[in-house]
Design an enzyme around this catalytic site. Sequence first.
Site, PDB file in Angstrom:
ATOM      1  N   GLY A 269       0.839  -1.198   0.000  1.00 26.20           N
ATOM      2  CA  GLY A 269       0.000   0.000   0.000  1.00 26.20           C
ATOM      3  C   GLY A 269       0.871   1.245   0.000  1.00 26.20           C
ATOM      4  O   GLY A 269       0.488   2.297   0.516  1.00 26.20           O
ATOM      5  N   ALA A 270       2.046   1.104  -0.620  1.00 30.12           N
ATOM      6  CA  ALA A 270       3.060   2.164  -0.541  1.00 30.12           C
ATOM      7  C   ALA A 270       2.626   3.449  -1.239  1.00 30.12           C
ATOM      8  O   ALA A 270       3.152   4.523  -0.947  1.00 30.12           O
ATOM      9  CB  ALA A 270       4.378   1.654  -1.131  1.00 30.12           C
TER      10      ALA A 270
ATOM     11  N   GLN B 128      -1.955   6.867   1.564  1.00 30.19           N
ATOM     12  CA  GLN B 128      -1.613   8.021   2.413  1.00 30.19           C
ATOM     13  C   GLN B 128      -0.746   7.652   3.618  1.00 30.19           C
ATOM     14  O   GLN B 128       0.139   8.415   3.990  1.00 30.19           O
ATOM     15  CB  GLN B 128      -2.829   8.852   2.776  1.00 30.19           C
ATOM     16  CG  GLN B 128      -3.975   8.144   3.426  1.00 30.19           C
ATOM     17  CD  GLN B 128      -4.762   9.087   4.324  1.00 30.19           C
ATOM     18  OE1 GLN B 128      -4.469  10.280   4.398  1.00 30.19           O
ATOM     19  NE2 GLN B 128      -5.746   8.560   5.030  1.00 30.19           N
ATOM     20  N   ILE B 129      -0.946   6.483   4.215  1.00 28.87           N
ATOM     21  CA  ILE B 129      -0.036   6.092   5.311  1.00 28.87           C
ATOM     22  C   ILE B 129       1.362   5.862   4.730  1.00 28.87           C
ATOM     23  O   ILE B 129       2.368   6.302   5.292  1.00 28.87           O
ATOM     24  CB  ILE B 129      -0.541   4.837   6.053  1.00 28.87           C
ATOM     25  CG1 ILE B 129      -1.846   5.163   6.788  1.00 28.87           C
ATOM     26  CG2 ILE B 129       0.510   4.319   7.039  1.00 28.87           C
ATOM     27  CD1 ILE B 129      -2.482   3.998   7.522  1.00 28.87           C
TER      28      ILE B 129
ATOM     29  N   ASN C  14     -10.973  -8.832   2.501  1.00 26.24           N
ATOM     30  CA  ASN C  14      -9.522  -8.782   2.710  1.00 26.24           C
ATOM     31  C   ASN C  14      -8.870 -10.158   2.700  1.00 26.24           C
ATOM     32  O   ASN C  14      -7.653 -10.259   2.569  1.00 26.24           O
ATOM     33  CB  ASN C  14      -9.209  -8.077   4.038  1.00 26.24           C
ATOM     34  CG  ASN C  14      -9.109  -6.584   3.827  1.00 26.24           C
ATOM     35  OD1 ASN C  14      -8.191  -6.119   3.171  1.00 26.24           O
ATOM     36  ND2 ASN C  14     -10.067  -5.841   4.332  1.00 26.24           N
TER      37      ASN C  14
ATOM     38  N   GLN D 164      -0.581 -12.779   0.315  1.00 27.65           N
ATOM     39  CA  GLN D 164       0.635 -12.184   0.885  1.00 27.65           C
ATOM     40  C   GLN D 164       1.294 -13.138   1.886  1.00 27.65           C
ATOM     41  O   GLN D 164       2.520 -13.229   1.953  1.00 27.65           O
ATOM     42  CB  GLN D 164       0.315 -10.823   1.514  1.00 27.65           C
ATOM     43  CG  GLN D 164      -0.096  -9.812   0.433  1.00 27.65           C
ATOM     44  CD  GLN D 164      -0.255  -8.389   0.940  1.00 27.65           C
ATOM     45  OE1 GLN D 164      -0.095  -8.109   2.129  1.00 27.65           O
ATOM     46  NE2 GLN D 164      -0.573  -7.482   0.042  1.00 27.65           N
TER      47      GLN D 164
ATOM     48  N   VAL E 176      -0.867  -3.506   9.378  1.00 30.88           N
ATOM     49  CA  VAL E 176      -1.520  -2.247   9.730  1.00 30.88           C
ATOM     50  C   VAL E 176      -2.908  -2.189   9.078  1.00 30.88           C
ATOM     51  O   VAL E 176      -3.868  -1.681   9.662  1.00 30.88           O
ATOM     52  CB  VAL E 176      -0.660  -1.050   9.252  1.00 30.88           C
ATOM     53  CG1 VAL E 176      -1.364   0.282   9.472  1.00 30.88           C
ATOM     54  CG2 VAL E 176       0.703  -1.059   9.942  1.00 30.88           C
TER      55      VAL E 176
ATOM     56  N   ASP F  45      -3.441   3.141  19.040  1.00 32.07           N
ATOM     57  CA  ASP F  45      -4.402   3.224  20.155  1.00 32.07           C
ATOM     58  C   ASP F  45      -3.669   3.528  21.466  1.00 32.07           C
ATOM     59  O   ASP F  45      -4.131   4.325  22.274  1.00 32.07           O
ATOM     60  CB  ASP F  45      -5.178   1.910  20.268  1.00 32.07           C
ATOM     61  CG  ASP F  45      -5.795   1.510  18.933  1.00 32.07           C
ATOM     62  OD1 ASP F  45      -6.506   2.347  18.361  1.00 32.07           O
ATOM     63  OD2 ASP F  45      -5.534   0.394  18.451  1.00 32.07           O
TER      64      ASP F  45
ATOM     65  N   ARG G 229      -2.585   7.145  21.401  1.00 30.24           N
ATOM     66  CA  ARG G 229      -3.750   8.016  21.620  1.00 30.24           C
ATOM     67  C   ARG G 229      -4.122   8.026  23.105  1.00 30.24           C
ATOM     68  O   ARG G 229      -4.440   9.076  23.677  1.00 30.24           O
ATOM     69  CB  ARG G 229      -4.940   7.502  20.799  1.00 30.24           C
ATOM     70  CG  ARG G 229      -4.803   7.784  19.308  1.00 30.24           C
ATOM     71  CD  ARG G 229      -5.845   7.011  18.515  1.00 30.24           C
ATOM     72  NE  ARG G 229      -5.869   7.432  17.108  1.00 30.24           N
ATOM     73  CZ  ARG G 229      -6.502   6.778  16.153  1.00 30.24           C
ATOM     74  NH1 ARG G 229      -7.170   5.666  16.429  1.00 30.24           N
ATOM     75  NH2 ARG G 229      -6.483   7.228  14.920  1.00 30.24           N
TER      76      ARG G 229
ATOM     77  N   HIS H  19      -7.886  -4.352  17.494  1.00 29.21           N
ATOM     78  CA  HIS H  19      -7.877  -2.955  17.042  1.00 29.21           C
ATOM     79  C   HIS H  19      -9.260  -2.653  16.467  1.00 29.21           C
ATOM     80  O   HIS H  19      -9.485  -2.720  15.255  1.00 29.21           O
ATOM     81  CB  HIS H  19      -6.776  -2.726  16.002  1.00 29.21           C
ATOM     82  CG  HIS H  19      -6.883  -1.366  15.353  1.00 29.21           C
ATOM     83  ND1 HIS H  19      -6.658  -0.200  16.036  1.00 29.21           N
ATOM     84  CD2 HIS H  19      -7.225  -1.002  14.098  1.00 29.21           C
ATOM     85  CE1 HIS H  19      -6.847   0.822  15.220  1.00 29.21           C
ATOM     86  NE2 HIS H  19      -7.199   0.363  14.049  1.00 29.21           N
TER      87      HIS H  19
HETATM   88  P1  NAX Z   1      -5.129   4.417   1.287  1.00 27.24           P
HETATM   89  O1  NAX Z   1      -6.424   4.024   0.636  1.00 27.24           O
HETATM   90  O2  NAX Z   1      -4.657   5.816   1.194  1.00 27.24           O
HETATM   91  O3  NAX Z   1      -3.972   3.514   0.707  1.00 27.24           O
HETATM   92  C1  NAX Z   1      -4.083   2.132   0.605  1.00 27.24           C
HETATM   93  C2  NAX Z   1      -3.127   1.700  -0.483  1.00 27.24           C
HETATM   94  O4  NAX Z   1      -3.115   0.280  -0.477  1.00 27.24           O
HETATM   95  C3  NAX Z   1      -3.570   2.131  -1.881  1.00 27.24           C
HETATM   96  O5  NAX Z   1      -2.461   2.680  -2.581  1.00 27.24           O
HETATM   97  C4  NAX Z   1      -4.045   0.827  -2.527  1.00 27.24           C
HETATM   98  O6  NAX Z   1      -3.842   0.791  -3.931  1.00 27.24           O
HETATM   99  C5  NAX Z   1      -3.150  -0.163  -1.802  1.00 27.24           C
HETATM  100  N1  NAX Z   1      -3.610  -1.550  -1.802  1.00 27.24           N
HETATM  101  C6  NAX Z   1      -4.885  -2.009  -1.671  1.00 27.24           C
HETATM  102  N2  NAX Z   1      -4.892  -3.349  -1.782  1.00 27.24           N
HETATM  103  C7  NAX Z   1      -3.594  -3.726  -1.948  1.00 27.24           C
HETATM  104  C8  NAX Z   1      -2.969  -4.983  -2.140  1.00 27.24           C
HETATM  105  N3  NAX Z   1      -3.673  -6.103  -2.186  1.00 27.24           N
HETATM  106  N4  NAX Z   1      -1.622  -5.018  -2.299  1.00 27.24           N
HETATM  107  C9  NAX Z   1      -0.900  -3.880  -2.276  1.00 27.24           C
HETATM  108  N5  NAX Z   1      -1.441  -2.660  -2.122  1.00 27.24           N
HETATM  109  C10 NAX Z   1      -2.772  -2.592  -1.957  1.00 27.24           C
HETATM  110  O7  NAX Z   1      -5.263   3.927   2.798  1.00 27.24           O
HETATM  111  P2  NAX Z   1      -4.398   4.367   4.061  1.00 27.24           P
HETATM  112  O8  NAX Z   1      -4.999   5.568   4.675  1.00 27.24           O
HETATM  113  O9  NAX Z   1      -2.970   4.384   3.693  1.00 27.24           O
HETATM  114  O10 NAX Z   1      -4.728   3.160   5.073  1.00 27.24           O
HETATM  115  C11 NAX Z   1      -4.272   1.850   4.827  1.00 27.24           C
HETATM  116  C12 NAX Z   1      -4.858   0.872   5.829  1.00 27.24           C
HETATM  117  O11 NAX Z   1      -4.474   1.202   7.151  1.00 27.24           O
HETATM  118  C13 NAX Z   1      -6.385   0.814   5.856  1.00 27.24           C
HETATM  119  O12 NAX Z   1      -6.778  -0.551   5.870  1.00 27.24           O
HETATM  120  C14 NAX Z   1      -6.734   1.470   7.173  1.00 27.24           C
HETATM  121  O13 NAX Z   1      -7.969   1.012   7.679  1.00 27.24           O
HETATM  122  C15 NAX Z   1      -5.588   1.022   8.016  1.00 27.24           C
HETATM  123  N6  NAX Z   1      -5.340   1.752   9.283  1.00 27.24           N
HETATM  124  C16 NAX Z   1      -4.955   1.048  10.354  1.00 27.24           C
HETATM  125  C17 NAX Z   1      -4.689   1.628  11.571  1.00 27.24           C
HETATM  126  C18 NAX Z   1      -4.281   0.826  12.745  1.00 27.24           C
HETATM  127  O14 NAX Z   1      -4.144   1.415  13.839  1.00 27.24           O
HETATM  128  N7  NAX Z   1      -4.043  -0.472  12.662  1.00 27.24           N
HETATM  129  C19 NAX Z   1      -4.881   3.095  11.759  1.00 27.24           C
HETATM  130  C20 NAX Z   1      -4.860   3.864  10.474  1.00 27.24           C
HETATM  131  C21 NAX Z   1      -5.550   3.192   9.328  1.00 27.24           C
HETATM  132  O15 NAX Z   1      -6.931   3.418   9.459  1.00 27.24           O
END
Ligand code: NAX
Length: 328
Positions: free
Chosen positions: A11-12, A15-16, A105, A112, A129, A159, A162, A187
């Site tokens: 997911g590089a 936004q994360i 998912n 993976q 994550v 968490d 926070r 989580h």
């Molecule tokens: P974004 O939607 O900005 O980015 C996700 C990226 O992952 C995209 O570039 C997408 O193309 C890519 N992607 C999707 N499926 C993929 C796959 N099979 N292989 C490789 N890349 C893939 O999301 P972002 O804000 O970066 O959040 C990413 C994840 O973090 C989400 O699932 C979100 O729910 C989770 N989080 C987890 C947190 C935690 O505390 N554990 C907190 C923050 C965040 O909510």
Amino acid sequence: MKTPIRVCVTGAAGQIGYSLLFRLASGDCFGPNQPIILQLLDLPVGMKALEGVAMELEDCAFPLVHGMELTDDPFKGFNGVDAAFLVGARPRTKDMNRADLLTANGPIFTTQGKAINDRAASNTKILVVGNPCNTNAYIAMESAPDRPKSSFHAMTRLDENRAKAQLAKKLGVNVGDISNMSIWGNHSDTMFPDFFHAKVKGNPITALLDQEWAKGPFLKTVATRGKAIIEARGLSSAASAAGAALDHMKDWWQGTNGAWTSMAIASQGEYNIPEGLIFSFPVTVANGQVTVVKGLDHNSFAAEKIAATTAELVSERTTVQSILQAAN
Ligand code: NAX
């Protein structure tokens, strides 16, 4: 200079990823003397944006970055990796409940998991994550039967961070004064931020804390902080999530010097949590070895919370059994 390590971020292009990669590259996680080769994985649809991120990484001229590989193939992305951040996941859309999200998912994390099983370095550290992160980590772990279960973690550090920040604000102290603040369970909204064992400046916090505030508004604020950020920013937490992922991996890699932190790890039956659930416990880390803090007593309030989050994780595990059976 040490030999470069290989680090995968999935997911590089998201936004994360955009917050995580630059801090990884500057040495915030593996240290200022540890060169890295970044293996950046995203979906085919994300590759163009990923090229832009890679250009920016190049333009920062980070001396620690000894190579960068961009791919949409998990078997290339996880090849030889010493550490991986599994951030990419299928986002939840309005029509989806938690079970739908788990099902959507499943295929990502079975694939993976297999790629990690076949390609990662022997001592690899995998931090999930992408949500629902505990059960996604469980799916990946179950899809990697040749790997020790201890190679798979999920992230509850955001968490914990926070919770520490809210306690510090309430007591008018620095966040660094709060310790032993740990997250139990999933989580999700059912997680239990265990303020009963937290300390302020090394002393028990319960003597100073308004327990009604802690049991009510405090727990609610921590559980709903992600939603509050979406409402305020229009986007979900990114920099704080990336920061927490770096904190978690840094502690796993470098150790905690006896300090407690929260990590969701495969239960070995500690505190009667069913074996194999990816459950967040208070832990310490030394030499890459993660140890659950033992001997903590829970009052009836805490025990009830821990039972509820355990029940949710057991139910999530049941939901994904058919996905695992079909895939493996
Ligand atoms: P974004 O939607 O900005 O980015 C996700 C990226 O992952 C995209 O570039 C997408 O193309 C890519 N992607 C999707 N499926 C993929 C796959 N099979 N292989 C490789 N890349 C893939 O999301 P972002 O804000 O970066 O959040 C990413 C994840 O973090 C989400 O699932 C979100 O729910 C989770 N989080 C987890 C947190 C935690 O505390 N554990 C907190 C923050 C965040 O909510």
